[in-house]
Design a protein around this motif. Structure first.
Motif, PDB file in Angstrom:
ATOM      1  N   ALA A 145       0.759  -0.683  -0.126  1.00 39.23           N
ATOM      2  CA  ALA A 145      -0.069  -0.145  -0.266  1.00 39.23           C
ATOM      3  C   ALA A 145       0.884   0.898  -0.392  1.00 39.23           C
ATOM      4  O   ALA A 145       2.084   1.232   0.397  1.00 39.23           O
ATOM      5  N   VAL A 146       0.069   2.183  -0.693  1.00 36.78           N
ATOM      6  CA  VAL A 146       0.725   3.942  -0.409  1.00 36.78           C
ATOM      7  C   VAL A 146      -0.260   4.737  -0.124  1.00 36.78           C
ATOM      8  O   VAL A 146      -1.777   4.303   0.024  1.00 36.78           O
ATOM      9  N   ASP A 147      -0.349   5.240   1.036  1.00 36.85           N
ATOM     10  CA  ASP A 147      -0.568   6.577   1.514  1.00 36.85           C
ATOM     11  C   ASP A 147      -0.979   8.075   0.356  1.00 36.85           C
ATOM     12  O   ASP A 147       0.264   7.827  -0.095  1.00 36.85           O
ATOM     13  N   ALA A 148      -1.938   8.665   1.583  1.00 33.87           N
ATOM     14  CA  ALA A 148      -2.354  10.270   0.228  1.00 33.87           C
ATOM     15  C   ALA A 148      -0.651  10.977   0.479  1.00 33.87           C
ATOM     16  O   ALA A 148       0.052  12.042   0.098  1.00 33.87           O
ATOM     17  N   ARG A 149       0.509  10.626   1.334  1.00 34.10           N
ATOM     18  CA  ARG A 149       1.608  11.446   1.649  1.00 34.10           C
ATOM     19  C   ARG A 149       2.818  10.966   0.815  1.00 34.10           C
ATOM     20  O   ARG A 149       4.113  11.249   1.386  1.00 34.10           O
ATOM     21  N   GLY A 150       2.655   9.804   0.404  1.00 35.89           N
ATOM     22  CA  GLY A 150       3.944   8.590  -0.196  1.00 35.89           C
ATOM     23  C   GLY A 150       4.387   8.312   0.524  1.00 35.89           C
ATOM     24  O   GLY A 150       5.485   6.866  -0.046  1.00 35.89           O
ATOM     25  N   GLY A 176       5.210  -2.011   3.158  1.00 39.30           N
ATOM     26  CA  GLY A 176       5.492  -2.638   2.461  1.00 39.30           C
ATOM     27  C   GLY A 176       5.239  -4.669   2.962  1.00 39.30           C
ATOM     28  O   GLY A 176       4.461  -4.899   4.024  1.00 39.30           O
ATOM     29  N   ARG A 177       6.185  -5.706   3.132  1.00 33.54           N
ATOM     30  CA  ARG A 177       5.995  -6.625   3.781  1.00 33.54           C
ATOM     31  C   ARG A 177       6.223  -6.707   4.543  1.00 33.54           C
ATOM     32  O   ARG A 177       6.067  -7.445   5.795  1.00 33.54           O
ATOM     33  N   GLY A 178       7.482  -6.365   5.465  1.00 32.07           N
ATOM     34  CA  GLY A 178       8.080  -6.027   6.657  1.00 32.07           C
ATOM     35  C   GLY A 178       8.767  -6.574   6.982  1.00 32.07           C
ATOM     36  O   GLY A 178       9.866  -7.044   8.159  1.00 32.07           O
ATOM     37  N   TYR A 238      13.724  -3.253   2.236  1.00 37.26           N
ATOM     38  CA  TYR A 238      13.928  -2.388   0.900  1.00 37.26           C
ATOM     39  C   TYR A 238      13.975  -1.275   2.024  1.00 37.26           C
ATOM     40  O   TYR A 238      14.500  -0.244   1.730  1.00 37.26           O
ATOM     41  N   ASP A 239      13.815  -1.175   3.676  1.00 34.04           N
ATOM     42  CA  ASP A 239      14.225   0.067   4.622  1.00 34.04           C
ATOM     43  C   ASP A 239      15.873   0.211   4.410  1.00 34.04           C
ATOM     44  O   ASP A 239      16.128   1.240   4.776  1.00 34.04           O
ATOM     45  N   ARG A 240      16.242  -1.078   3.996  1.00 32.47           N
ATOM     46  CA  ARG A 240      17.407  -0.834   4.528  1.00 32.47           C
ATOM     47  C   ARG A 240      17.985  -0.161   2.734  1.00 32.47           C
ATOM     48  O   ARG A 240      19.266   0.222   2.339  1.00 32.47           O
ATOM     49  N   VAL A 241      17.675  -0.409   2.093  1.00 27.76           N
ATOM     50  CA  VAL A 241      17.731  -0.287   1.051  1.00 27.76           C
ATOM     51  C   VAL A 241      18.314   0.784   0.228  1.00 27.76           C
ATOM     52  O   VAL A 241      18.715   2.487   0.196  1.00 27.76           O
ATOM     53  N   LEU A 242      16.583   1.437   1.377  1.00 23.00           N
ATOM     54  CA  LEU A 242      16.440   3.057   0.982  1.00 23.00           C
ATOM     55  C   LEU A 242      17.299   4.094   1.393  1.00 23.00           C
ATOM     56  O   LEU A 242      17.397   4.932   1.960  1.00 23.00           O
TER      57      LEU A 242
END
Length: 198
Positions: A130-135, A139-141, A145-149
């Motif tokens: 999902a993504v919200d109105a703030r962008g 993720g799957r938890g 990808y948190d590490r990638v970012l």
């Protein structure tokens, strides 16, 4: 691994249940539409290197998009899940160059570029639920990808961050945690929505 809130677990379960109800025909049609919508993005049409991923199961399909990018001469990087759940990267050389991996993933079978390989990307296509109105992306938890970012931010790299979703997965608001990074755009089979930094 990133600790998740009970709210995030509930949202994930609901969204995964909705994906599980999609038919094969719906998945195929959505993947074709996602490729068409994504290829119109200036962030992708002007990119020399795109970090992407191979969709599996009922995820929004990426296969047609990966092939179209490669046909355009874009260097496409795909993740390789390491034992610690961080991501290494390899180059996409076509469907014949994909190998089954743990957790039901498909990964490139060629040489590895290391976790820093993603720093070469002009755009990063992120999986999500999902993504919200703030962008803000959910993720799957697993935290990969948190590490990638975090790695991109630590090196001052600012590729376009784009998440591929179904229309019902664009929501008003998601639970937020300090490590969450906003994306610039979401692509659904119906179109593109952009977000501005708050």
């Amino acid at each position: 691994m990133t600790e998740e809130t009970p709210d995030k677990r509930t949202v994930r379960r609901r969204l995964l249940d909705a994906r599980a109800r999609l038919t094969a025909a719906e998945l195929r049609a959505a993947a074709e539409a996602l490729a068409r919508q994504s290829l119109r993005l200036p962030e992708l049409s002007g990119a020399a290197v795109v970090a992407a991923y191979v969709s599996v199961g009922s995820e929004p399909g990426t296969r047609a998009l990966l092939d179209a990018l490669r046909e355009r001469g874009v260097r496409v990087l795909l993740p390789v899940l390491m034992a610690d759940d961080d991501l290494d990267w390899g180059e996409y050389r076509g469907a014949e160059g994909l190998a089954p991996a743990r957790r039901g993933l498909l990964e490139p079978d060629g040489p590895r570029l290391g976790p820093a390989g993603v720093l070469a990307a002009d755009a990063v296509l992120l999986p999500g639920l999902a993504v919200d109105a703030r962008g803000l992306r959910l993720g799957r938890g697993g935290g990969s990808y948190d590490r990638v970012l975090a790695r991109l931010a630590a090196h001052g790299a600012h590729p376009a961050l784009v998440v591929l979703l179904y229309a019902n997965e664009v929501v008003a608001r998601l639970p937020e945690e300090p490590h969450d990074h906003p994306v610039q755009a979401v692509v659904t089979p119906e179109g593109v929505r952009r977000f501005t930094a708050s």
